[in-house]
Scaffold this motif. Sequence first.
Motif, short mmCIF file in Angstrom:
data_model
loop_
_atom_site.label_atom_id
_atom_site.label_comp_id
_atom_site.label_asym_id
_atom_site.label_seq_id
_atom_site.Cartn_x
_atom_site.Cartn_y
_atom_site.Cartn_z
N ASN A 421 0.86 -1.18 0.00
CA ASN A 421 0.00 0.00 0.00
C ASN A 421 0.90 1.24 0.00
N ARG A 423 0.05 4.52 0.28
CA ARG A 423 -0.39 5.76 0.92
C ARG A 423 -1.24 5.44 2.14
N ASP A 424 -1.31 6.40 3.07
CA ASP A 424 -2.18 6.25 4.23
C ASP A 424 -3.64 6.32 3.78
N GLN A 425 -4.46 5.43 4.36
CA GLN A 425 -5.87 5.42 4.00
C GLN A 425 -6.72 5.13 5.23
N ASN A 426 -7.96 5.59 5.18
CA ASN A 426 -8.96 5.26 6.19
C ASN A 426 -10.18 4.70 5.47
N LEU A 427 -10.54 3.48 5.78
CA LEU A 427 -11.68 2.81 5.15
C LEU A 427 -12.48 2.08 6.21
N SER A 431 -7.80 2.33 9.95
CA SER A 431 -6.65 3.08 9.44
C SER A 431 -5.63 2.11 8.84
N LYS A 434 0.78 3.52 5.22
CA LYS A 434 1.78 3.20 4.22
C LYS A 434 2.95 2.47 4.88
N GLN A 484 -12.18 -2.51 -1.41
CA GLN A 484 -12.10 -1.23 -2.11
C GLN A 484 -12.72 -1.36 -3.50
#
Length: 846
Positions: A421, A423-427, A431, A434, A484
């Motif tokens: 991954n 990049r930092d993501q929030n789903l 959290s 990266k 996603q």
Amino acid sequence: MKRPLLYLLFALLTFGQLEAQQDYLFPGEQFDPAIPSPKEFLGYEIGEWHTRYDKLIAYFEKLAHSSSMAELQVIGQSHQLRPLVVLVISNSDNIQNLEKVRLNHLQLVDPQKPLPDVSRMPAIINLAYSVHGNEPSGGEAAILTAYWLLASQSEKAREIRENAIVMIDPAINPDGRDRHTNWANMHKGNPPVSDPLDREHNEIWPSGRVNHYWFDLNRDWLPLAQIELQSKIDWYHTWYPNVVGDFHEMGTNSTYFFEPTKPFGSENPVVPRKNYEEINNKFATYFAKALDEIGSLYWTKEVFDNSYPGYGSTYPDIQGGLGLVFEQASSRGHIQSSQRGDITFAFTIRNQLKTSIATMEAGVKEREYMHRYLREFFQTALTEAGKEKVKSYIFGDEFDASRNRLFLQLLLDHKIKVYENDRDQNLEGKSFKKGKSWVVPTSQPQYRMVRSMFERVTEFSDSIFYDASSWTMALAYGLPYAGQTNFSATKEIVTLENTKLHFPAPENYVAYILDWSDYFAPKFLHQIQNAGIHVEVTSLPFTSATDSGNKEFPAGSLIIPTAFQKMSSEELRKHLQQAATSSGQDVFATKTGFSLKGIDLGSNNVTAVRKPKVIMLIGNGTSQYEAGEIWHLLDTKVGMPITKMDISSFNRVNLHDFNTLILPSGFYNILSGSQINHLKDWLNRGGTIISLRTAIQWLQSQEIIKEEFLSADQEQGPEFIPFASRRDFEGAQAIGGSVYLTRLDITHPLGFGYRNTELPVYRNSSIFLKPSKNKYQTPVRYTADPLLGGYISKANLEKIKQSASVIVSQVGQGRVIHFIDNPNFRGTWFGTNKLFLNALFFADKM
């Protein structure tokens, strides 16, 4: 009783008359005298004795040396160092060019490559036997099958040699097979005894079904907890066989089962319908013909499970091949009475031999069809993935690098493509950082395995399950993950690189500190305790100025003060660094006990960690699977020796030599009144019992604990149910194996090391325990909407909502920690293992 002629004739065939066995097995066939027969090599007819694994391997070695059409390959070894082998048989040209044949065959698996000329390609057929060691007819049939294929001068054998690469696994579970082989041979009478009550037919605990660690290897094709299946899967993906035969045994009063299995209810949702509705029925005609020719009875389309991906007959279905389960009524020894008369070992072997030959014949006759299906399978995987809303899954635990690596390795072992991954993501409220999370695209040839790893299924066409109804591995590993609607990543993970660990430079420190969040932190703790190092644990969080900057440490973090140690600072450092390296842990150090935030290192909320001294009761009446799971966990993930005592020897133990007693599921009624009093006294004086599933019912019956149960009420049905429907109705009330969401108290010592209060658990029992009356001692309880995957009846789901997953019962100065759900199920529930390990290390903190 009138017996069918077939059974009667073979029951009358004594072992002294087995000179005619060749006519019985291969009527009218001629064999190459240059190939030694099993009798010539072993000194007895197959079926007269159970063949030890070393003799079986020696015979396969002899076959390979005797013919240019055979090659013996060693693909691994068992826990007890027995070689895992595959005997490859084909014509001489194929044997000399195996790598060329393999690479050409693998083009079928890659939809991006041109389709080779399948009319010129040999069928790849894998015959696999004795994954359950006490189902021995398969291993003996492997001997006869190999001999027949190499030596028979029949047109059928020639056609198979010319048009197939046949790969024979004589015993996937050699350790269990030899356990049963020795049992059957040492109790064989002369003449043999057919009475089912005879000791020969009743193995002691553990049975030969399981491997060294008492695991059922036929459930391990998906989780890969055992080295036997790790080797098997590694080999499997070098070939992708068209057809895999998986040979088993069942109850003595049955006949013979072959696929197709029960329509819909026992089928895996990711496997194409073509497999079940067309290919299985096509192959079934060959098996029916083979058994009809010798008058053996059989059955199909009932029971048996093709849904769980971890079976040897199901995994090939999710890899573009055809997995076939065969079940032979077992003689469980050399001869045993059944409802149809006496069944001999040789009779069971002959049936397995006939279906083995039929599998090869079918594989050759249908080889072009199966080659095209293999390509079609992986092509349609990409097509189906393109229609999915979910384009990728993202996963990763920010604080547990080891559990991430374990899951990554599982995905790679199953040839699933994984990417970093970027990049930092929030789903979905989670959290994903990266560098500490990864992405799995659904659009890849292993799309169906991706679904098996991540997809949650709660709707089914049936309510009866032979085994687990849920197998989502991302839940088993307890990792945060989310689907996603897009996929964006570039760097693919091909192999796992060694991670760089942090360890303090030499200085004068007040203490070393370790965050308990990592999966292998218990391994570090055990190793340093074994070295004589004094260790403390904090029950509240704090922030410390460390050699690597200011760091937050949660409850459960380990503190190793440099004072109070019975060794020099150099020895302390050496032991800590060795333990950190072997367990993969980051260790930090501080020069002050004064914390920047939270409690100081000398707080009363920091207490010494008791070194576990553990004994586990095993033997008749206890679950060999649960005991094996615990043994395997402590051996392979912690490196902790554990005393395994047979329950019949309990009168010899002084429990005060131990501080922890583990009771796997079982009923311990063999224990006498005085032994139970000794147990109660030890418990009251501060001992810890860790009980799993049904063991709590025994503890309750002996008034050792006093908890409350919820009754397992059934669904309300009509007053009258047809007798023929009884199995379906009653079976729907069972909880065969499903996954639920719980709420974890991460401030409780059982919750040390967890950062997330939501925890998936695996349940396969109908025990419903009410939360503890002590409001602080139900650290794991179900949420209001708990079902994550699998089948459960509405009535049982309501019971689960009202019950606890883990409770602690205080008994005097001691305690009993109850795991109603198995935290170590099949060696693959890495997400809940730490609950169990916390019970070992921190029980006295509760």
